[in-house]
Motif scaffolding. Structure first.
Motif, PDB file in Angstrom:
ATOM      1  N   TYR A   1       3.554  -6.040 -10.532  1.00 55.58           N
ATOM      2  CA  TYR A   1       2.357  -5.262 -10.856  1.00 55.58           C
ATOM      3  C   TYR A   1       2.294  -3.955 -10.069  1.00 55.58           C
ATOM      4  CZ  TYR A   1       0.278  -9.177 -13.413  1.00 55.58           C
ATOM      5  OH  TYR A   1       0.018 -10.170 -14.338  1.00 55.58           O
ATOM      6  N   LEU A   2       3.351  -3.654  -9.287  1.00 56.45           N
ATOM      7  CA  LEU A   2       3.286  -2.461  -8.453  1.00 56.45           C
ATOM      8  C   LEU A   2       2.987  -1.239  -9.307  1.00 56.45           C
ATOM      9  CD1 LEU A   2       6.264  -2.770  -5.942  1.00 56.45           C
ATOM     10  CD2 LEU A   2       3.841  -2.947  -5.458  1.00 56.45           C
ATOM     11  N   PRO A   3       1.886  -0.525  -9.031  1.00 61.82           N
ATOM     12  CA  PRO A   3       1.574   0.662  -9.830  1.00 61.82           C
ATOM     13  C   PRO A   3       2.475   1.817  -9.456  1.00 61.82           C
ATOM     14  CG  PRO A   3       0.011   0.454  -8.054  1.00 61.82           C
ATOM     15  CD  PRO A   3       0.883  -0.782  -7.995  1.00 61.82           C
ATOM     16  N   GLY A   4       2.498   2.828 -10.322  1.00 64.36           N
ATOM     17  CA  GLY A   4       3.256   4.027  -9.991  1.00 64.36           C
ATOM     18  C   GLY A   4       2.655   4.717  -8.792  1.00 64.36           C
ATOM     19  N   PRO A   5       3.424   5.618  -8.136  1.00 65.53           N
ATOM     20  CA  PRO A   5       2.901   6.347  -6.982  1.00 65.53           C
ATOM     21  C   PRO A   5       1.587   7.042  -7.317  1.00 65.53           C
ATOM     22  CG  PRO A   5       5.251   6.740  -7.236  1.00 65.53           C
ATOM     23  CD  PRO A   5       4.802   5.977  -8.443  1.00 65.53           C
TER      24      PRO A   5
ATOM     25  N   GLY B   1       9.964  -2.240 -12.376  1.00 63.44           N
ATOM     26  CA  GLY B   1      10.396  -1.186 -13.283  1.00 63.44           C
ATOM     27  C   GLY B   1      11.889  -0.956 -13.196  1.00 63.44           C
ATOM     28  N   THR B   2      12.432  -0.346 -14.236  1.00 62.26           N
ATOM     29  CA  THR B   2      13.876  -0.154 -14.342  1.00 62.26           C
ATOM     30  C   THR B   2      14.295   1.308 -14.367  1.00 62.26           C
ATOM     31  OG1 THR B   2      13.796  -0.127 -16.754  1.00 62.26           O
ATOM     32  CG2 THR B   2      14.061  -2.279 -15.688  1.00 62.26           C
ATOM     33  N   GLY B   3      13.315   2.216 -14.215  1.00 57.52           N
ATOM     34  CA  GLY B   3      13.623   3.625 -14.375  1.00 57.52           C
ATOM     35  C   GLY B   3      13.592   4.057 -15.829  1.00 57.52           C
ATOM     36  N   ALA B   4      13.281   3.129 -16.721  1.00 60.05           N
ATOM     37  CA  ALA B   4      13.261   3.414 -18.160  1.00 60.05           C
ATOM     38  C   ALA B   4      11.862   3.173 -18.709  1.00 60.05           C
ATOM     39  CB  ALA B   4      14.268   2.538 -18.889  1.00 60.05           C
TER      40      ALA B   4
ATOM     41  N   GLN C   1       2.130   1.374 -16.495  1.00 64.61           N
ATOM     42  CA  GLN C   1       3.081   2.155 -15.714  1.00 64.61           C
ATOM     43  C   GLN C   1       3.299   1.467 -14.368  1.00 64.61           C
ATOM     44  OE1 GLN C   1       4.481   4.566 -17.243  1.00 64.61           O
ATOM     45  NE2 GLN C   1       5.863   5.281 -15.630  1.00 64.61           N
ATOM     46  N   ARG C   2       4.555   1.269 -14.005  1.00 65.44           N
ATOM     47  CA  ARG C   2       4.891   0.615 -12.757  1.00 65.44           C
ATOM     48  C   ARG C   2       5.565   1.610 -11.814  1.00 65.44           C
ATOM     49  NH1 ARG C   2       1.488  -2.046 -14.464  1.00 65.44           N
ATOM     50  NH2 ARG C   2       1.532  -4.274 -15.027  1.00 65.44           N
ATOM     51  N   TRP C   3       5.933   1.122 -10.640  1.00 60.17           N
ATOM     52  CA  TRP C   3       6.497   2.010  -9.621  1.00 60.17           C
ATOM     53  C   TRP C   3       7.732   2.748 -10.131  1.00 60.17           C
ATOM     54  CZ3 TRP C   3       3.928   2.920  -5.176  1.00 60.17           C
ATOM     55  CH2 TRP C   3       4.591   3.683  -4.198  1.00 60.17           C
ATOM     56  N   PHE C   4       8.533   2.070 -10.947  1.00 61.11           N
ATOM     57  CA  PHE C   4       9.763   2.677 -11.462  1.00 61.11           C
ATOM     58  C   PHE C   4       9.775   2.677 -12.992  1.00 61.11           C
ATOM     59  CE2 PHE C   4      11.077   0.890  -7.296  1.00 61.11           C
ATOM     60  CZ  PHE C   4      11.336   2.094  -6.648  1.00 61.11           C
ATOM     61  N   GLY C   5       8.757   3.217 -13.612  1.00 63.53           N
ATOM     62  CA  GLY C   5       8.741   3.311 -15.065  1.00 63.53           C
ATOM     63  C   GLY C   5       7.832   2.286 -15.703  1.00 63.53           C
TER      64      GLY C   5
ATOM     65  N   ASP D   1       0.846  -1.172   0.000  1.00 67.80           N
ATOM     66  CA  ASP D   1       0.000   0.000   0.000  1.00 67.80           C
ATOM     67  C   ASP D   1       0.895   1.240   0.000  1.00 67.80           C
ATOM     68  OD1 ASP D   1       0.777   0.729   2.667  1.00 67.80           O
ATOM     69  OD2 ASP D   1      -0.671  -0.705   3.444  1.00 67.80           O
ATOM     70  N   PRO D   2       0.357   2.407  -0.307  1.00 70.09           N
ATOM     71  CA  PRO D   2       1.193   3.598  -0.442  1.00 70.09           C
ATOM     72  C   PRO D   2       2.009   3.923   0.798  1.00 70.09           C
ATOM     73  CG  PRO D   2      -0.968   4.002  -1.392  1.00 70.09           C
ATOM     74  CD  PRO D   2      -1.049   2.669  -0.689  1.00 70.09           C
ATOM     75  N   GLN D   3       1.489   3.606   2.001  1.00 66.22           N
ATOM     76  CA  GLN D   3       2.226   3.937   3.214  1.00 66.22           C
ATOM     77  C   GLN D   3       3.505   3.102   3.333  1.00 66.22           C
ATOM     78  OE1 GLN D   3      -1.260   3.587   3.254  1.00 66.22           O
ATOM     79  NE2 GLN D   3      -1.335   5.848   3.135  1.00 66.22           N
ATOM     80  N   THR D   4       3.375   1.788   3.207  1.00 71.42           N
ATOM     81  CA  THR D   4       4.554   0.937   3.363  1.00 71.42           C
ATOM     82  C   THR D   4       5.464   1.029   2.148  1.00 71.42           C
ATOM     83  OG1 THR D   4       3.367  -0.967   2.463  1.00 71.42           O
ATOM     84  CG2 THR D   4       3.341  -0.687   4.837  1.00 71.42           C
ATOM     85  N   LEU D   5       4.910   1.343   0.986  1.00 75.10           N
ATOM     86  CA  LEU D   5       5.733   1.432  -0.218  1.00 75.10           C
ATOM     87  C   LEU D   5       6.512   2.736  -0.288  1.00 75.10           C
ATOM     88  CD1 LEU D   5       3.325  -0.112  -2.872  1.00 75.10           C
ATOM     89  CD2 LEU D   5       5.336  -1.148  -1.829  1.00 75.10           C
ATOM     90  N   GLY D   6       6.332   3.580   0.713  1.00 75.64           N
ATOM     91  CA  GLY D   6       7.077   4.827   0.718  1.00 75.64           C
ATOM     92  C   GLY D   6       8.584   4.619   0.786  1.00 75.64           C
ATOM     93  N   VAL D   7       9.030   3.444   1.251  1.00 75.53           N
ATOM     94  CA  VAL D   7      10.476   3.169   1.320  1.00 75.53           C
ATOM     95  C   VAL D   7      11.064   2.915  -0.059  1.00 75.53           C
ATOM     96  CG1 VAL D   7      10.270   2.192   3.626  1.00 75.53           C
ATOM     97  CG2 VAL D   7      10.144   0.677   1.647  1.00 75.53           C
ATOM     98  N   LEU D   8      10.214   2.701  -1.046  1.00 75.67           N
ATOM     99  CA  LEU D   8      10.720   2.312  -2.360  1.00 75.67           C
ATOM    100  C   LEU D   8      11.082   3.519  -3.208  1.00 75.67           C
ATOM    101  CD1 LEU D   8       8.428  -0.703  -3.317  1.00 75.67           C
ATOM    102  CD2 LEU D   8      10.697  -0.694  -2.306  1.00 75.67           C
ATOM    103  N   GLY D   9      11.973   4.323  -2.707  1.00 75.34           N
ATOM    104  CA  GLY D   9      12.511   5.411  -3.504  1.00 75.34           C
ATOM    105  C   GLY D   9      13.581   4.892  -4.439  1.00 75.34           C
ATOM    106  N   GLN D  10      14.108   5.779  -5.262  1.00 72.90           N
ATOM    107  CA  GLN D  10      15.085   5.386  -6.272  1.00 72.90           C
ATOM    108  C   GLN D  10      16.521   5.644  -5.830  1.00 72.90           C
ATOM    109  OE1 GLN D  10      13.696   6.009 -10.341  1.00 72.90           O
ATOM    110  NE2 GLN D  10      15.689   6.894 -10.867  1.00 72.90           N
ATOM    111  N   ALA D  11      16.709   6.395  -4.732  1.00 73.61           N
ATOM    112  CA  ALA D  11      18.051   6.828  -4.349  1.00 73.61           C
ATOM    113  C   ALA D  11      18.991   5.658  -4.063  1.00 73.61           C
ATOM    114  CB  ALA D  11      17.968   7.744  -3.124  1.00 73.61           C
ATOM    115  N   ARG D  12      18.500   4.619  -3.391  1.00 71.79           N
ATOM    116  CA  ARG D  12      19.368   3.474  -3.072  1.00 71.79           C
ATOM    117  C   ARG D  12      19.842   2.785  -4.353  1.00 71.79           C
ATOM    118  NH1 ARG D  12      18.308   0.990   2.316  1.00 71.79           N
ATOM    119  NH2 ARG D  12      17.035   2.430   3.539  1.00 71.79           N
TER     120      ARG D  12
END
Length: 548
Positions: free
Chosen positions: A472-476, A444-447, A486-490, A373-384
């Motif tokens: 299947y993770l949708p984008g934010p 997603g791959t960022g691409a 569209q997925r979480w990372f592209g 869910d959006p709350q727990t998926l908040g850790v899935l940023g791209q910086a790491r």
């Protein structure tokens, strides 16, 4: 320092001086302990009270601190001498190796380090080829010049430090008179970095690191591995066997260090568990394939790289990046199992070839999440993943630089969040240098397209189980724009719009994360065998699956 001076230098003499200071420091330690037991302790236990007693104890405490600091300074002098000896020895070894190669090639080296082809006959005087030095001469001259420069730098730095020690001894400004009072049982010794200038710069490309290593005499290589494993074990471009040897020494030290610490934080406990898991994996693994500890450190959440098979001699290399929730202990556990499975699948796909399969944890993946869910998926940023991509890119370049014989077929493999790391590495200038990219369980791959990953899109392969929730993770929220692919990372790598080859995988069990973890498991359907075929270059054996 000139050529003759470096040739005649005797680093062992510096080592002997260092040992003498160590003996002096040990004798001084006994003196300090005697002082503490016969003077300080008796005064403290005497029952003497009053203003005079307080002043006496204060004076004794200052003297005690000075004595302890003086011992620390003696230890520091010894450590500085040893560091200088190592630096001079390394530069001298490089010089002697270059001189020996020049002699073997029939080249002359003058007192200033210039390399020339000696004229032997009257006919040579009129032969343009005889007058010109071959490229080897220029390379040797550069190596000789580098060795002399490194020695001069180390010599000057050592002289400056020793002069500083002498000044402190003369004017009374040593550690003891600057109020420096370390723990007498474990004094902190900060040694000047005299060895650093003799090593390739931290940002040097792996090809340059490999060339530097091969210029060293074998004895100097072994000395560096044994004395300074922290400088060798994680240096991309160095031979796999050297890194393995250095990292096994480092592993022993990490285990001793973390075990001896007091109460551990949760992160420290996680690292210790990881070191133990890697130790156990190394101890329990059979000899075929050889298992090499290619990387290890306690940086961040912990770093670890295991290789099943020697990547320096392999015909095919698969470099697997794990993702969401991976901890250091997994490098010795389930992710080691996956890399071992991958080696077996590649071996089965083509027994005539010699594969190596590696698990690479060279970054800090996000922690696992319990629900999508959006709350727990908040850790899935791209910086790491961005930080990991730079390290992974350099790691793959190091595999190329350290390889022996014909170039290997190199496959970059990312699972889960690791596929984002691989994808971002592919988008860096020059790409990853991989021949094929495999993405499994990818959010997603960022691409937006496979063509953006640094390889021919015809060499990008995607495995996405129908019951894998991560794929299947949708984008934010707010960024979907009505695009179902569209997925979480592209863009969804399994979609037709992405433009990669989707290969057949089992649907996996529904209603859980199990389908996300089966891609590299022998019981998980055809995907493991398919990846083994890709790793060994048998794309004709890949069973296709329609894109989403």
């Amino acid at each position: 320092m000139d050529l003759a001076g470096l040739q005649q230098a005797d680093p062992d003499a510096l080592q002997e001086c260092a040992a003498a200071y160590d003996r002096l420091a040990e004798a001084f330690r006994r003196h300090v302990e005697e002082w503490q037991s016969t003077v300080v302790a008796r005064t403290d236990d005497s029952g003497w009270l009053g203003t005079a007693a307080d002043a006496c104890r204060s004076a004794l405490a200052r003297t005690d601190a000075r004595l302890t600091s003086a011992r620390t300074e003696l230890l520091l002098i010894g450590a500085t001498l040893r560091a200088g000896a190592e630096a001079v020895r390394l530069a001298r070894g490089q010089l002697l190796a270059a001189l020996a190669e020049a002699t073997a090639a029939g080249l002359a080296v003058d007192a200033d380090g210039r390399v020339t082809r000696p004229t032997r006959t009257e006919g040579d005087r009129h032969d343009p080829d005889a007058r010109n030095c071959p490229p080897q001469a220029r390379q040797l001259a550069e190596r000789i010049g580098s060795a002399l420069a490194d020695a001069a730098t180390a010599d000057q730095a050592l002289a400056d430090r020793l002069l500083d020690f002498a000044r402190c001894a003369t004017d009374g400004s040593g550690l003891g008179y600057r109020g420096f009072a370390p723990d007498p049982l474990a004094p902190t010794i900060t040694v000047p970095d005299l060895l650093g200038p003799a090593l390739p710069a931290p940002g040097a490309p792996p090809q340059a690191v490999n060339a530097w290593w091969r210029s060293l005499p074998v004895a100097e290589q072994q000395r560096l591995i044994t004395a300074h494993p922290e400088l060798i074990g994680n240096r991309d471009g160095l031979p796999a066997t050297a890194r393995d040897q250095a990292n096994r020494i480092a592993l022993t030290r990490y285990l001793a260090d973390y075990t001896a610490r007091g109460p551990l934080s949760a992160q420290e406990r996680s690292k210790l568990d990881g070191f133990r898991a890697i130790r156990d994996r190394l101890a329990q693994s059979p000899a075929d394939p050889p298992v090499l500890l290619y990387g290890l450190s306690d940086q961040g959440q912990g770093r670890g790289i295991l290789s099943f098979g020697n990547p320096d001699t392999a015909t095919d290399i698969a470099a697997y990046v794990p993702g969401l929730g991976t901890e250091l202990r997994n490098v010795g556990g389930k992710d080691a199992d996956r890399a071992r499975n991958l080696w077996s699948a590649a071996r089965a796909a083509d027994p005539a070839r010699s594969p190596a399969a590696m698990v690479w944890l060279g970054y800090d993946p996000p922690p696992g999440v319990d629900r999508l869910d959006p709350q727990t998926l908040g850790v899935l940023g791209q910086a790491r993943a961005e930080a990991g991509a730079a390290s992974y890119d350099r790691f793959l370049a190091g595999l190329r630089a350290g390889h022996e014989g014909p170039p290997p077929h190199l496959t970059a493999l990312g699972h889960s969040y690791g596929s984002l790391t691989v994808g971002l590495a592919g988008r860096r200038p020059g790409g990853t240098g991989a021949d094929d990219i495999v993405l499994v369980g990818s959010p997603g791959t960022g691409a937006e397209r496979a063509a953006q990953l640094g390889v021919d899109p015809d060499r990008v392969w995607v495995g996405a189980a129908d019951n894998d929730p991560v794929s299947y993770l949708p984008g934010p929220l707010g960024e979907l724009g009505g695009d179902l692919n569209q997925r979480w990372f592209g863009k969804d790598p399994a979609s037709a719009e992405f433009g990669a080859h989707r290969f057949e995988v089992a649907d996996g069990p529904s209603g859980s994360f199990a389908a996300h973890s089966d891609y590299l498991d022998p019981s998980g359907g055809p995907s493991l065998g398919t990846v083994g075929a890709i790793v060994t270059g048998h794309r004709d054996r890949v069973g296709p699956q329609p894109p989403r």
